[in-house]
Scaffold this motif. Sequence first.
Motif, PDB file in Angstrom:
ATOM      1  N   THR A 283       0.955  -1.091   0.038  1.00 41.32           N
ATOM      2  CA  THR A 283       0.099   0.129   0.018  1.00 41.32           C
ATOM      3  C   THR A 283       0.931   1.336  -0.057  1.00 41.32           C
ATOM      4  N   PRO A 284       0.311   2.347  -0.467  1.00 39.54           N
ATOM      5  CA  PRO A 284       1.223   3.668  -0.402  1.00 39.54           C
ATOM      6  C   PRO A 284       1.805   4.013   0.916  1.00 39.54           C
ATOM      7  N   ALA A 285       1.235   3.627   1.812  1.00 39.84           N
ATOM      8  CA  ALA A 285       1.731   4.024   3.198  1.00 39.84           C
ATOM      9  C   ALA A 285       1.378   2.785   4.126  1.00 39.84           C
ATOM     10  N   THR A 286       2.102   2.950   5.305  1.00 45.41           N
ATOM     11  CA  THR A 286       1.624   2.204   6.461  1.00 45.41           C
ATOM     12  C   THR A 286       0.426   2.624   7.277  1.00 45.41           C
ATOM     13  N   ARG A 287      -0.573   1.828   7.366  1.00 45.44           N
ATOM     14  CA  ARG A 287      -1.530   2.562   8.168  1.00 45.44           C
ATOM     15  C   ARG A 287      -2.012   1.379   9.177  1.00 45.44           C
ATOM     16  N   PRO A 288      -3.021   1.634  10.360  1.00 48.73           N
ATOM     17  CA  PRO A 288      -3.443   0.852  11.258  1.00 48.73           C
ATOM     18  C   PRO A 288      -3.881  -0.721  10.675  1.00 48.73           C
ATOM     19  N   THR A 289      -3.942  -1.580  11.322  1.00 49.70           N
ATOM     20  CA  THR A 289      -4.251  -2.702  10.984  1.00 49.70           C
ATOM     21  C   THR A 289      -6.069  -2.898  11.001  1.00 49.70           C
ATOM     22  N   LEU A 290      -6.522  -3.330   9.826  1.00 45.51           N
ATOM     23  CA  LEU A 290      -7.681  -3.478   9.535  1.00 45.51           C
ATOM     24  C   LEU A 290      -8.121  -4.913   8.713  1.00 45.51           C
ATOM     25  N   GLU A 291      -8.833  -5.771   9.403  1.00 45.95           N
ATOM     26  CA  GLU A 291      -9.205  -7.148   8.655  1.00 45.95           C
ATOM     27  C   GLU A 291     -10.551  -7.053   8.429  1.00 45.95           C
ATOM     28  N   ILE A 292     -10.879  -7.470   7.137  1.00 48.63           N
ATOM     29  CA  ILE A 292     -12.149  -7.969   6.909  1.00 48.63           C
ATOM     30  C   ILE A 292     -12.320  -9.250   6.205  1.00 48.63           C
ATOM     31  N   SER A 293     -13.322  -9.950   6.940  1.00 46.42           N
ATOM     32  CA  SER A 293     -13.495 -11.358   6.394  1.00 46.42           C
ATOM     33  C   SER A 293     -15.080 -11.765   6.429  1.00 46.42           C
ATOM     34  N   LYS A 294     -15.467 -12.766   6.004  1.00 52.89           N
ATOM     35  CA  LYS A 294     -16.845 -13.113   6.022  1.00 52.89           C
ATOM     36  C   LYS A 294     -17.299 -13.298   7.299  1.00 52.89           C
ATOM     37  N   GLU A 295     -18.473 -12.942   7.543  1.00 53.33           N
ATOM     38  CA  GLU A 295     -19.090 -13.120   8.909  1.00 53.33           C
ATOM     39  C   GLU A 295     -19.397 -14.630   9.202  1.00 53.33           C
ATOM     40  N   GLY A 296     -19.182 -14.987  10.103  1.00 54.49           N
ATOM     41  CA  GLY A 296     -19.580 -16.644  10.383  1.00 54.49           C
ATOM     42  C   GLY A 296     -18.369 -17.457  10.155  1.00 54.49           C
ATOM     43  N   TRP A 297     -17.377 -16.945  10.004  1.00 54.46           N
ATOM     44  CA  TRP A 297     -16.315 -17.898   9.668  1.00 54.46           C
ATOM     45  C   TRP A 297     -15.325 -18.187  10.854  1.00 54.46           C
ATOM     46  N   GLY A 298     -15.855 -17.510  12.087  1.00 57.57           N
ATOM     47  CA  GLY A 298     -15.184 -17.793  13.228  1.00 57.57           C
ATOM     48  C   GLY A 298     -13.454 -17.327  13.202  1.00 57.57           C
ATOM     49  N   SER A 299     -13.184 -16.709  12.602  1.00 58.93           N
ATOM     50  CA  SER A 299     -11.639 -16.656  12.483  1.00 58.93           C
ATOM     51  C   SER A 299     -11.296 -15.873  13.823  1.00 58.93           C
ATOM     52  N   LYS A 300      -9.859 -16.267  14.055  1.00 59.51           N
ATOM     53  CA  LYS A 300      -9.325 -15.965  15.597  1.00 59.51           C
ATOM     54  C   LYS A 300      -8.976 -14.551  15.563  1.00 59.51           C
TER      55      LYS A 300
ATOM     56  N   ASN B 149     -22.690  -5.407   7.695  1.00 58.93           N
ATOM     57  CA  ASN B 149     -22.480  -5.915   8.887  1.00 58.93           C
ATOM     58  C   ASN B 149     -22.975  -7.399   8.941  1.00 58.93           C
ATOM     59  N   LYS B 150     -24.142  -7.720   8.512  1.00 59.20           N
ATOM     60  CA  LYS B 150     -24.385  -9.289   8.480  1.00 59.20           C
ATOM     61  C   LYS B 150     -23.439  -9.979   7.540  1.00 59.20           C
ATOM     62  N   ALA B 151     -22.905  -9.279   6.469  1.00 62.99           N
ATOM     63  CA  ALA B 151     -22.135 -10.281   5.384  1.00 62.99           C
ATOM     64  C   ALA B 151     -20.786 -10.235   6.067  1.00 62.99           C
ATOM     65  N   PHE B 152     -20.083  -9.176   6.414  1.00 61.92           N
ATOM     66  CA  PHE B 152     -18.796  -9.164   6.818  1.00 61.92           C
ATOM     67  C   PHE B 152     -18.408  -9.007   8.427  1.00 61.92           C
ATOM     68  N   LYS B 153     -17.207  -9.554   8.708  1.00 65.49           N
ATOM     69  CA  LYS B 153     -16.746  -9.187  10.129  1.00 65.49           C
ATOM     70  C   LYS B 153     -15.676  -8.168   9.950  1.00 65.49           C
ATOM     71  N   ILE B 154     -15.704  -7.093  10.672  1.00 67.74           N
ATOM     72  CA  ILE B 154     -14.359  -6.043  10.665  1.00 67.74           C
ATOM     73  C   ILE B 154     -13.932  -6.057  11.908  1.00 67.74           C
ATOM     74  N   LYS B 155     -12.424  -6.175  11.783  1.00 66.34           N
ATOM     75  CA  LYS B 155     -11.749  -6.081  13.138  1.00 66.34           C
ATOM     76  C   LYS B 155     -10.604  -4.921  12.871  1.00 66.34           C
ATOM     77  N   THR B 156     -10.658  -4.180  13.826  1.00 65.05           N
ATOM     78  CA  THR B 156      -9.650  -3.022  13.460  1.00 65.05           C
ATOM     79  C   THR B 156      -9.246  -2.329  14.719  1.00 65.05           C
ATOM     80  N   GLU B 157      -7.948  -1.911  14.836  1.00 72.61           N
ATOM     81  CA  GLU B 157      -7.331  -0.998  15.992  1.00 72.61           C
ATOM     82  C   GLU B 157      -7.543   0.431  15.753  1.00 72.61           C
ATOM     83  N   ASN B 158      -8.101   0.953  14.665  1.00 75.92           N
ATOM     84  CA  ASN B 158      -8.544   2.396  14.256  1.00 75.92           C
ATOM     85  C   ASN B 158      -9.958   2.406  13.685  1.00 75.92           C
TER      86      ASN B 158
END
Length: 223
Positions: free
Chosen positions: A112-129, A147-156
């Motif tokens: 990516t053009p610059a380093t930014r905070p961690t953000l993970e987007i995955s399918k809702e219901g996958w039970g990811s760690k 929100n029903k379709a995806f799980k969003i995990k972020t530190e910012n």
Amino acid sequence: MDTWVFYVIGGVLLAGYMVWQWQHNKKKIAHFTQVAQQRGWQYRPKDSSVLGRFRGSPFNSRGHSRRARHVFSGQHRGKPFCCYEYTYKVTSGSGSNRRTQTYYFRIASVSTPATRPTLEISKEGWGSKMLDFVGVRDLQLESVEFNKAFKIKTENDKFAYDVLHPRTMEWMLHDPRAPETPVRFENGGLVTWERGKFDLEWMQPRLDYLCEFVERVPEFVWK
């Protein structure tokens, strides 16, 4: 039939399989080397130095003997990329019940053009760690459908809102690749992963998706 005969037959079969596997891997390396040369990329049969860049899934799983094989790197759609097969082993039990299982993942990432905070987007219901970062939490956006379709995990939260603006959410909701392609912004890159051994046919479609995702991020986010 005497027991020693079974051992001899087993040894011959094992040796034959090992020779076949060596020849198969040699052909694969030759083919991958040729593909990389044709496309102006670099290819390394082994290079575990690439494993230090990302800390989230699947690199945060418990295990040992971590390896990276079939490492491709270069430029795709004007963006530096790296793709490879990641493996680790999990050993359980003891004595005669001791077992070791190898897990395989296909990894693709673009810078990516610059380093930014961690953000993970995955399918809702996958039970990811949960990510191994302090302050990373689940986030709910204004779109109930998203929100029903995806799980969003972020530190910012602000970074997540800036990246997942209405047009990008709409794109993800209607793009069939999105539910099956988890992505994570981390350490100056956007990475995706999938269970399975490395596959050239898998690589380019994932790189296309990652590049399209980065291109949809507003320019001000990187400044």
